[in-house]
Design an enzyme around this catalytic site. Structure first.
Site, PDB file in Angstrom:
ATOM      1  N   ASP A 273       0.900  -1.168   0.120  1.00  0.00           N
ATOM      2  CA  ASP A 273       0.127   0.138  -0.148  1.00  0.00           C
ATOM      3  C   ASP A 273       0.936   1.192   0.112  1.00  0.00           C
ATOM      4  O   ASP A 273       2.043   1.103   0.266  1.00  0.00           O
ATOM      5  CB  ASP A 273      -0.956   0.202   1.192  1.00  0.00           C
TER       6      ASP A 273
HETATM    7  C1  BGC Z   1      -5.053   3.003   0.040  1.00  0.00           C
HETATM    8  C2  BGC Z   1      -5.118   2.109  -1.144  1.00  0.00           C
HETATM    9  C3  BGC Z   1      -4.913   2.792  -2.353  1.00  0.00           C
HETATM   10  C4  BGC Z   1      -3.668   3.683  -2.487  1.00  0.00           C
HETATM   11  C5  BGC Z   1      -3.341   4.457  -3.639  1.00  0.00           C
HETATM   12  C6  BGC Z   1      -3.991   4.207  -0.184  1.00  0.00           C
HETATM   13  O1  BGC Z   1      -3.782   5.205   0.809  1.00  0.00           O
HETATM   14  O2  BGC Z   1      -4.960   2.492   1.357  1.00  0.00           O
HETATM   15  O3  BGC Z   1      -6.314   1.409  -1.020  1.00  0.00           O
HETATM   16  O4  BGC Z   1      -5.076   1.784  -3.344  1.00  0.00           O
HETATM   17  O5  BGC Z   1      -3.732   4.630  -1.156  1.00  0.00           O
HETATM   18  O6  BGC Z   1      -4.136   5.485  -3.825  1.00  0.00           O
END
Ligand code: BGC
Length: 745
Positions: A273
């Protein structure tokens, strides 16, 4: 696309020629922020400097992937920089949060799950993939398959709710929609189920906070949707942010290698993530960013999603001094190059901008979004058959509430590339449907509710509407009450604004935010018939409404054509058939709550575990009404006893006893009476969505075999199949009454 032999040969050849720096570059994904007009005030200075830094890295040939670019001219430009930046011509992989549509916005994921309709869900993500691929996006950070049983957690909206079986069906359908027949299919993109694993069980429902998950819950509840997504061919998995049982998910070798690779058989690539590799230091787990990179890679992460200076840049030194094995680096690079090759990016890295415009404008996509919204709505209450409303017998309709006219809120969270201009609000949908028939008066009633702390998306200029500083609350309420008094029916649209739900949008309370409860009570007090339309991604505390408002239709955040869909449901052009994908609590004090609880001491009081209020839900899991009624006959089982590996067929006749054709989601719940572990009182084990014509009866049959009965036991620390007796109930929600039993072994 090339065949497997060529693919291996090309990648072998590349790996032999790439420098360590280039290899490490393939393992790094950067955000690239194309900031929209209006963004900027208070923007993080790092974010505004990001584009130049990333372009310099592209020119150096040390970037594997970018995220957050949606303009086809930009994807082409950046792709060219990348390809020309390395002598091997390795293209970039563009990822993005394609969660419920790109330009055409579909209902939010929890809404799609409420359709219990794999076909609708697959079709939705097929459209999303087509739009994304057309602009140069190759990979969706979706589906989110985290099971969520705590409505305080804002990300409940991104998943399929509380149940592992429904979650598995929804996860697989989304993967098929994104990826098509196979990874690399034209007009499709890679699916990236997330967040591996356990993220939905955040302590106190507080986003990002630690998760302590029992082994049985991990194997029986949390993993099945990931397994289903992997079995459907998902090419990527995203590792989660939080600590899982004391070890950060993104640095957890047991989780990312023994479970994900060895037990679930995942063969694609793992991305962290955003910033989760560097977070290993924040977690007080890794000593510094270099240690974080080493531990993430060695745990099984293949690519770092980096916000600023990536931790993985430190891998070059770690390879030199032996903290990281080159074979592990090559394995990770190979996994990423394989995906690029399967997508055909070495042959065709660019998109046709004119074609992208044509695809994004395709009217068929909007029709699909409307169909999905119609299929997602859940009719929670319909006292006296107030719905559907007869458009020909209405003289005037009042549409009341701050969410009725908000285009941005109609779309829901996790959208970035939408077109507000083509978004149909609920007020517009109703006005269009009633044009030439009834007069429609629209009143806001109360100011838009606001978060106490700003949303993380505000800095990018994405906000829900706010009331002006001189908003006159008393006058607004008076106007709404007058409009309701003068109308034949008042349609009150309430709920949470879209920035109150989603990531970083946990909430300690489930009430209707702001002054909405007061508005609802004032409108009901007029004596005019009232229908409540709810916009929400989590269950809200609607105890008062559930007793005092005859019609309650949950439309979630219905998307681009939401208003048209809602109007068609309210006026009976189509009938609601959605079912709740979660147990709806009475109050926040009951969460976490779900249907598959076990029986315990003093079961006669299991409904009264709190001394102040029933511990039963307001609406059970699987609940949802339609415009007709169904009756379930006795449940039949084709064998009283089967062997351990045997399968029984359970069948039931379902009669449509109303005068309108209808759709029912027939649900089968199973209970094991004794065995190696205690098992849930009821657990969803099968379901089928059936269309039944008015006055007709359909027989629905389910096969219950070892796969439906097997579970992971904390007693043996393994999967078991017990010789035991099963109860089975079939019905329209988790309180199903039609019952039978059978013996196994
Ligand atoms: C989220 C993810 C997301 C990523 C990219 C993160 O803060 O937890 O689910 O895909 O950001 O935007």
């Amino acid at each position: 696309m090339t065949d497997t032999t060529e693919r291996t040969a090309r990648i072998d050849d590349l790996l032999a020629r790439m420098t360590t720096k280039q290899k490490v570059g393939q393992l790094i994904q950067y955000f690239y922020f194309s900031l929209p007009a209006g963004a900027g005030e208070g923007i993080d200075p790092f974010i505004s400097r990001q584009p130049q830094a990333v372009e310099a890295a592209l020119a150096e040939g040390v970037v594997g992937s970018l995220l957050f670019v949606t303009d086809p001219a930009e994807t082409n430009r950046l792709q060219k920089l990348a390809i020309e930046g390395n002598e091997h011509g390795i293209p970039l992989l563009f990822g993005f949060d394609v969660i419920h549509g790109l330009r055409t916005i579909f209902p939010v994921p929890i809404a799609l799950a409420a359709s219990w309709d794999a076909d609708t869900i697959e079709r939705a993500q097929t459209v999303a993939a087509r739009e994304a691929r057309a602009v140069g996006i190759h990979w969706a950070f979706a589906p989110m398959v985290d099971i969520a049983r705590d409505a305080r957690w804002g990300r409940i909206i991104e998943g399929a709710g509380e149940d592992p079986l429904l979650g598995s069906v929804v996860a697989a359908a989304q993967v098929r929609g994104f990826q098509g027949e196979e990874l690399g299919a034209s007009e499709h993109i890679v699916a990236g189920p997330k967040h591996f694993a356990g993220y939905g069980a955040a302590l106190g429902g507080r986003d990002y906070d630690e998760v302590d998950l029992s082994d049985q819950e991990f194997w029986n509840t949390c993993l099945p949707p990931f397994k289903a997504a992997i079995d459907a061919g998902a090419g990527n998995i995203m590792s989660a942010y939080m600590d899982l049982n004391g070890v950060p998910a993104s640095g957890n070798h047991w989780l990312l290698t023994e479970v994900l690779r060895d037990a679930l058989g995942f063969e694609g690539f793992v991305v962290t993530d955003a910033n989760a590799a560097k977070d290993l230091e924040t977690h007080h787990f890794a000593a510094d960013a270099a240690d974080a990179a080493v531990r993430a890679l060695n745990a099984g992460v293949d690519m770092e999603m980096g916000i600023f200076q990536p931790a993985f840049a430190n891998l070059i030194e770690a390879i030199d001094d032996g903290r990281v094995d080159t074979a592990r680096v090559d394995e990770a690079v190979r996994r990423i190059l394989v995906v690029k090759e399967k997508l055909g990016l070495f042959e065709q890295p660019y998109v046709d901008e004119a074609d992208a415009r044509r695809v994004l404008a395709d009217p068929a996509h909007r029709d699909e979004a409307q169909r999905a919204a119609e299929r997602s709505a859940v009719l929670l209450r319909n006292e006296g058959g107030i719905l559907p409303l007869d458009p020909d017998s209405l003289g005037s309709v009042a549409v009341i509430g701050p969410l009725a006219t908000s285009q941005r809120d109609t779309l829901g969270p996790w959208v970035f590339d939408f077109d507000l201009g083509e978004t149909v609000t609920i007020a517009e949908g109703i006005a269009t449907r009633l044009a030439g028939k009834a007069s429609v008066v629209v009143e806001q009633g109360v100011a838009e509710p606001k978060r106490t702390f700003p949303s993380m998306f505000e800095q990018f200029g994405d906000t829900s509407p706010s009331a002006p500083a001189d908003f006159d609350a008393d006058a607004a309420l008076d106007r709404a009450v007058r409009a309701a008094t003068d109308a034949d029916v008042a349609i009150v649209v309430l709920g949470e604004q879209q920035d109150m739900i989603g990531e970083n949008a946990s909430r300690s309370d489930l009430s209707l935010p702001g002054d909405q409860q007061r508005l609802l009570e004032a409108v009901v007090a007029t004596g005019t018939r009232v229908v409540l339309v709810l916009m929400n991604g989590r269950p809200l505390d609607i105890r008062w409404a559930a007793e005092n408002v005859p019609g309650i239709l949950d439309v979630w955040y219905p998307g681009t054509r939401g208003g048209s869909a809602v109007a068609s449901l309210l006026f009976g052009d189509t009938a609601p058939a959605g079912k709740l994908p979660f147990t709806w609590p009475r109050t926040v004090g009951q969460v976490p709550i779900h249907h598959a609880i076990t029986r315990s001491h003093a079961p006669q009081n299991q409904d009264k575990r709190y001394w102040n209020e029933e511990s039963t839900p307001l609406f059970p899991f699987g609940h949802g009404l339609g415009y007709t009624s169904f009756e379930y006959a006795e449940v039949r089982v084709d064998a009283e006893r089967v062997g351990l590996d045997g399968t029984v067929t359970v069948s039931v006749d379902v009669a449509n006893t109303g005068d309108r054709d209808g759709v029912e989601v027939v649900q089968l719940y199973l209970h094991q009476r004794f065995g190696t572990s205690s098992r849930p009182l009821r657990q969803l084990a099968a379901f089928e969505r059936v269309e039944i014509a008015a006055g007709q009866t359909e027989t629905v049959a389910f096969r219950i075999g070892p796969d439906e009965r097997r579970y992971w036991s904390a007693a043996t620390r393994d999967w078991v199949l017990d010789a035991t007796v099963f109860d089975v109930w079939v019905g329209g929600d988790a309180n199903a009454q039609a019952h039978a039993e059978f013996t196994v072994g």
